[in-house]
Scaffold this active site. Structure first.
Site, short mmCIF file in Angstrom:
data_model
loop_
_atom_site.label_atom_id
_atom_site.label_comp_id
_atom_site.label_asym_id
_atom_site.label_seq_id
_atom_site.Cartn_x
_atom_site.Cartn_y
_atom_site.Cartn_z
N PRO A 1 0.95 -1.37 0.02
CA PRO A 1 -0.03 0.10 0.05
C PRO A 1 0.91 0.99 -0.04
O PRO A 1 2.11 1.27 0.67
CB PRO A 1 -0.79 -0.19 1.37
CG PRO A 1 0.28 -0.66 2.22
CD PRO A 1 0.92 -1.83 1.15
N ARG B 1 -1.31 16.62 -8.78
CA ARG B 1 -2.59 15.70 -9.18
C ARG B 1 -3.83 16.34 -9.63
O ARG B 1 -4.46 15.84 -10.67
CB ARG B 1 -3.12 15.08 -7.89
CG ARG B 1 -1.94 14.10 -7.33
CD ARG B 1 -2.09 13.38 -6.21
NE ARG B 1 -2.95 12.14 -6.66
CZ ARG B 1 -4.24 12.09 -6.45
NH1 ARG B 1 -5.07 13.06 -6.00
NH2 ARG B 1 -4.94 10.91 -7.14
N CYS C 1 3.21 29.74 -15.09
CA CYS C 1 2.79 30.11 -16.25
C CYS C 1 2.27 29.06 -17.20
O CYS C 1 2.90 28.43 -18.30
CB CYS C 1 3.95 30.77 -17.05
SG CYS C 1 4.61 31.97 -16.02
N GLU C 2 0.97 28.53 -16.72
CA GLU C 2 0.35 27.44 -17.61
C GLU C 2 -0.95 27.67 -17.01
O GLU C 2 -1.44 27.71 -15.88
CB GLU C 2 0.76 25.80 -17.02
CG GLU C 2 2.52 25.56 -17.11
CD GLU C 2 2.51 25.11 -18.55
OE1 GLU C 2 1.48 24.50 -19.37
OE2 GLU C 2 3.61 25.03 -18.93
#
Ligand code: LLP
Length: 426
Positions: A281, A319, A348-349
């Site tokens: 896990p 994520r 910058c995206e």
């Protein structure tokens, strides 16, 4: 075992959010933002809950280090008796550095280089999880050269259907790159069994990640058991049955996994085979133990949804932009009132966001937010894009806290660049 059993390490008290017995505001003030904060007791609690659930069969919990491999956190788990699952020479190095005994380490990964395989053999790990016939050849070759018998498990693609949260974290269905294709296993096993340099000691699968239904485990376990019986008949000296990782974390309103049911699915099968159970896990153990602290820099109205611009973004938590994942966000000290906003980072995206169209605390510049369930696949997936130093990691244990990874400095970020160029002639 139901939702109520696993505690939430982050609780509101006196109008502000705490991790165990430490107010998060104190940590933000001391180390700055962004910063990752983990609860040691949440780690212990999850490890112990899983360990207790599996008590009916000899078992080993190999924490999947890819979820979070910081030594400070590994030490907490190690003290509980936890072992390690690594997927690269780098993680093997970290595991050994953290003090895991080699025989407490299993080494998986779909694309191990020859030097990584050698490192695993030289260290003497418990198992190398072999994912293809070609990899088996290299393991055999290097075992022969080193004069050792390589203890391996086959990672098999169980080819079960899994309804995953996102296609990028689906791994155990037909056509995925992971594991030996189901139909190829007998032939690859025949090779392994014929080799004096190989000990085929286990079978391994990983049906997927963030499995909100345990049904895929049932299917996968049945299939892997079928294979184990077949190989046992062929004389394979199997000792281990590895059911992989995939137990989910609560990001939103999900239930905690039913560990009793998980055990009910796996334990009798492994018992009937006379094998020892391994589980790998990652997320279940660490995700809910962590939160990411980030400060609101600006609030930008655009005529539509306001942007809350924070000092953390996809560089600290990939994520949301990579998997469209949901992470709950709250203010450490809410002002009262709610707003529907996009929480975006400074990068910058356009794809740099932590939440979109989210109804949440009406946060204003200067406020510190907690982005939850970020103990797994947060720090380990951090980027330094836009030359952003990686944020520090802090471990809380009761009323104490400590920095386990310091904030990266600007000097750290240019450290690998050559000062003067040493040209070589072709
Ligand atoms: N074992 C194997 C062979 C795996 O491939 C994985 C995860 C695990 C164990 C641990 O799985 P877990 O218990 O954490 O679900 N970055 C993605 C998750 C990728 C998981 C890949 N394999 C995310 O942020 O959701």
């Amino acid at each position: 075992m139901g939702a109520g059993v696993l505690g939430r390490p982050f609780q509101r008290r006196d109008g502000t959010l705490w991790c165990e017995e430490v107010p998060l505001e104190a940590i933000a003030a001391a180390v700055g933002t962004p910063a990752y904060v983990y609860s040691a007791n949440a780690l212990r609690e999850r490890y112990r809950a899983l360990d207790a659930a599996l008590a009916g069969v000899p078992h080993r919990i190999h924490y999947s280090m890819k979820a979070n491999s910081s030594r400070g956190l590994l030490r907490v788990l190690q003290a509980e008796g936890c072992r390690a699952d690594v997927v690269s020479g780098g993680e093997l190095f970290r595991a050994l550095r953290a003090g895991f005994a080699p025989e407490h380490i299993i080494f998986g990964g779909v694309g191990k280089r020859r030097d990584e395989i050698v490192a695993g053999l030289e260290a003497g790990v418990l198992l190398i999880n072999v994912e293809s016939a070609a990899e088996l050849e290299i393991v055999e070759d290097e075992a022969r050269r080193l004069g050792v018998r390589a203890r391996i498990a086959f990672r098999v693609n169980p080819e079960v259907h899994v309804a995953n949260a996102h296609q990028y974290i689906a791994t155990g269905s037909r056509g995925h790159k992971f594991g030996i294709p189901w139909g190829d296993v007998p032939a690859v096993a025949a090779r392994a069994l014929a080799s004096p340099h190989i000990e085929l000691a286990g079978l391994d699968m990983h049906v997927g990640s963030q499995l909100l239904s345990l049904a895929p485990y049932r299917d996968g376990v049945e299939r892997l058991a079928e294979l184990a019986r077949l190989l046992q008949q062929q004389g394979a000296p199997l000792r281990f049955f590895d059911a992989g990782g995939g137990l989910p974390a609560r990001y939103d309103a999900e239930d905690a996994p039913d560990l009793a049911l998980f055990a009910e699915i796996i334990v009798p099968v492994v018992q009937s085979l006379g094998l020892e159970l391994i589980v790998e896990p990652g997320r279940f153990v660490v995700a809910e133990s962590g939160t990411l602290l980030t400060r609101v820099l600006y609030r930008k109205p655009t005529g539509g949804t306001d942007f809350v611009i924070t000092d953390a973004g996809m560089s600290e938590l990939l994520r949301p932009s990579h998997y469209d994942a949901f992470h709950a966000i709250e203010s450490l000290r809410p002002r009262g009132g709610q707003a529907t906003v996009d929480v975006v980072g400074p990068i910058c995206e356009t794809g740099d966001f932590l939440a979109r169209d989210r109804q949440m605390d009406d946060a204003q510049p200067g406020d510190v937010l907690a982005v939850h369930t970020t103990g797994a696949y947060g720090y380990v997936m951090a980027l330094t894009y836009n030359t952003r130093p990686r944020a520090p990691e802090v471990l809380v244990d009761g009323s104490r806290w400590a920095i386990i990874s310091r904030r990266e400095t600007l000097e750290d970020l240019v450290r690998l660049e050559a000062e003067t160029l040493e040209w070589k002639e072709a």
